[in-house]
Enzyme design. Sequence first.
Site, short mmCIF file in Angstrom:
data_model
loop_
_atom_site.label_atom_id
_atom_site.label_comp_id
_atom_site.label_asym_id
_atom_site.label_seq_id
_atom_site.Cartn_x
_atom_site.Cartn_y
_atom_site.Cartn_z
N GLU A 70 32.40 19.35 28.68
CA GLU A 70 31.98 20.58 28.54
C GLU A 70 31.26 21.05 30.01
OE1 GLU A 70 30.35 24.54 26.48
OE2 GLU A 70 30.34 22.59 25.64
N ASP A 90 32.15 17.37 23.71
CA ASP A 90 31.40 18.49 23.62
C ASP A 90 29.97 18.00 23.30
OD1 ASP A 90 29.99 20.99 23.42
OD2 ASP A 90 31.31 22.13 22.50
N ILE A 92 26.98 19.29 22.83
CA ILE A 92 26.51 20.24 21.92
C ILE A 92 27.58 21.35 21.63
CG2 ILE A 92 24.61 21.90 21.06
CD1 ILE A 92 22.53 20.23 22.83
N ASP A 93 28.11 21.43 20.38
CA ASP A 93 29.05 22.48 19.95
C ASP A 93 28.23 23.29 19.06
OD1 ASP A 93 31.29 23.92 19.78
OD2 ASP A 93 32.00 22.97 18.03
N THR A 95 25.75 25.63 21.08
CA THR A 95 24.46 25.63 21.83
C THR A 95 23.70 26.96 21.51
OG1 THR A 95 25.79 24.36 23.37
CG2 THR A 95 23.52 25.82 24.26
N ASP A 220 36.23 21.90 22.31
CA ASP A 220 35.93 22.33 21.03
C ASP A 220 36.82 22.06 19.76
OD1 ASP A 220 33.66 24.20 21.68
OD2 ASP A 220 35.18 25.35 22.86
#
Length: 277
Positions: A70, A90, A92-93, A95, A220
């Site tokens: 990402e 990702d 941090i999915d 954020t 995602d």
Amino acid sequence: MADPWQECMDYAVTLARQAGEVVREAIKNEMNVMVKSSPADLVTATDQKIEKMLLSSIKEKYPSHSFIGEESVAAGEKSVLTDSPTWIIDPIDGTTNFVHRFPFVAVSIGFTVNKKMEFGVVYSCLEDKMYTGRKGKGAFCNGQKLQVSKQEDITKSLLVTEFGSSRTPETVRIILSNLERLLCVPIHGIRGVGTAAINMCLVATGVADAYYEMGIHCWDMAGAGIIVTEAGGVLMDVTGEPFDLMSRRIIAANSKTLAERIAREIQVVPFQRDDED
């Protein structure tokens, strides 16, 4: 024949746990929050730090593999899926959850070969839940086998979705109109915990019957997608056509019946594909 990708999957689980440690430590401290595509599309120094950590670890161990991340894409890298073994990450999915300390934050690692999902790892850091799915081997959460629900009647279903980060009035109008149409079917309810990956894992777990969203990205969906299918669920485009990882839209449901029923209700929000400039 030995599974050629099992070692990669084991490594992905190790990396996800390491990233989760960084998230749990960082969430206690002051954050430097930056804005990306919209005032609701956020990134922190922790997102960037975790992606760099994952990328350098993977490149060192598997130098011939490809990578879509990402934050790398946000920094100008191309998001192109090829046939080569590809890690789709990702860091941090969720954020926005992370920034607000809302307790659903995931590290998502998907792995594709020949453009097909081979395994996925989604680590819900603050819950300490490790979701895994491996093609042909089932899906698990902390070692417990997952199975989607059997509810195919949309009027008895619980769905999960998100509002997304776009704040343009026309997009918001379609998203709210879709919610209204589904609620008036009527369905039991609509939920969302603020991360696509965990929402999809909730479908795999059987506590939600289906998830749909438009405007998300391949990173995602790549980790959780195979967790859903290995738990017995299906992935579909919101038009009812076959699922396309680069399309930025998805229905992840317990069954084709429920997925098709949802597809009939929702209007498509047009977003540029991940693999388009």
